[in-house]
Scaffold this motif. Structure first.
Motif, PDB file in Angstrom:
ATOM      1  N   ARG A  85       0.862  -0.991  -0.338  1.00  0.00           N
ATOM      2  CA  ARG A  85      -0.012   0.396   0.038  1.00  0.00           C
ATOM      3  C   ARG A  85       1.173   1.395  -0.205  1.00  0.00           C
ATOM      4  O   ARG A  85       2.157   1.360   0.546  1.00  0.00           O
TER       5      ARG A  85
ATOM      6  N   ARG B 124       3.137   4.453   0.550  1.00  0.00           N
ATOM      7  CA  ARG B 124       3.053   5.169   2.210  1.00  0.00           C
ATOM      8  C   ARG B 124       3.757   6.653   1.818  1.00  0.00           C
ATOM      9  O   ARG B 124       4.294   6.940   0.975  1.00  0.00           O
TER      10      ARG B 124
ATOM     11  N   LEU C  75      -2.422  10.536  -0.540  1.00  0.00           N
ATOM     12  CA  LEU C  75      -2.443   9.234   0.720  1.00  0.00           C
ATOM     13  C   LEU C  75      -3.254   9.859   1.384  1.00  0.00           C
ATOM     14  O   LEU C  75      -4.209   9.313   2.074  1.00  0.00           O
TER      15      LEU C  75
END
Length: 169
Positions: free
Chosen positions: A6, A8, A49
């Motif tokens: 995922r 980051r 994000l």
């Protein structure tokens, strides 16, 4: 073995390198991101994000054992149990089956982790590699003709199941 992670904040340097090193390769089959993408990369990543934290999108990177990004695999516009799939592979990682394997893995994550039931995708008619990955992973053409930055393309869809088998249908 490459790993799907995922997205980051600490992926930023490797992700920017991936995009810069493969820009010309990508532009041959998908719309170019434009110069502003690279100039404003940090702000763009922060915005992505934030969208991910809000559950609107699920962004992933395929990284090798040294942390180099080999591909991006994104689920965007998440709503009502569905999302749009987008992906791109580094030139040096293409034609090895990694995109197919990763899309299959992402279909499993979409169903089990993100509670999605349907994925949509689109690919330009001249993007044979992406269209092949989509069909090998169980996506079927919808018959919808789409325009991708002025290039003709096709829409695809895949229904997901939460059962034990996630292979291509």
């Amino acid at each position: 073995m490459p790993e799907l992670q995922r997205l980051r904040p600490d992926h930023a340097p490797a992700l920017l390198s991936f995009e810069q090193e493969n820009r010309a390769f990508f532009a041959a089959s998908v719309p170019d991101r434009g110069d502003a993408y690279f100039t404003d990369f940090d702000a763009r990543l922060t915005a992505l994000l934030a969208e991910q934290a809000a559950g609107l999108c699920h962004f992933h990177v395929l990284v090798d054992t040294e942390g180099e990004v080999l591909g991006r695999f994104n689920l965007v516009d998440v709503a009502d149990g569905s999302a749009d799939l987008g992906f791109r592979m580094a030139e040096k990682a293409a034609r090895r089956g990694l995109a197919t394997a990763t899309v299959l893995h992402l279909c499993t994550l979409a169903a089990t982790e993100y509670a999605l039931t349907t994925l949509r995708a689109a690919a330009a008619l001249d993007n044979t590699a992406s269209r092949t990955v989509l069909t090998r992973t169980g996506f079927v053409p919808t018959g919808e003709e789409v325009q991708l930055s002025g290039r003709p393309g096709l829409g695809y869809v895949r229904e997901l199941s939460k059962g034990p088998k996630y292979g291509a249908r």
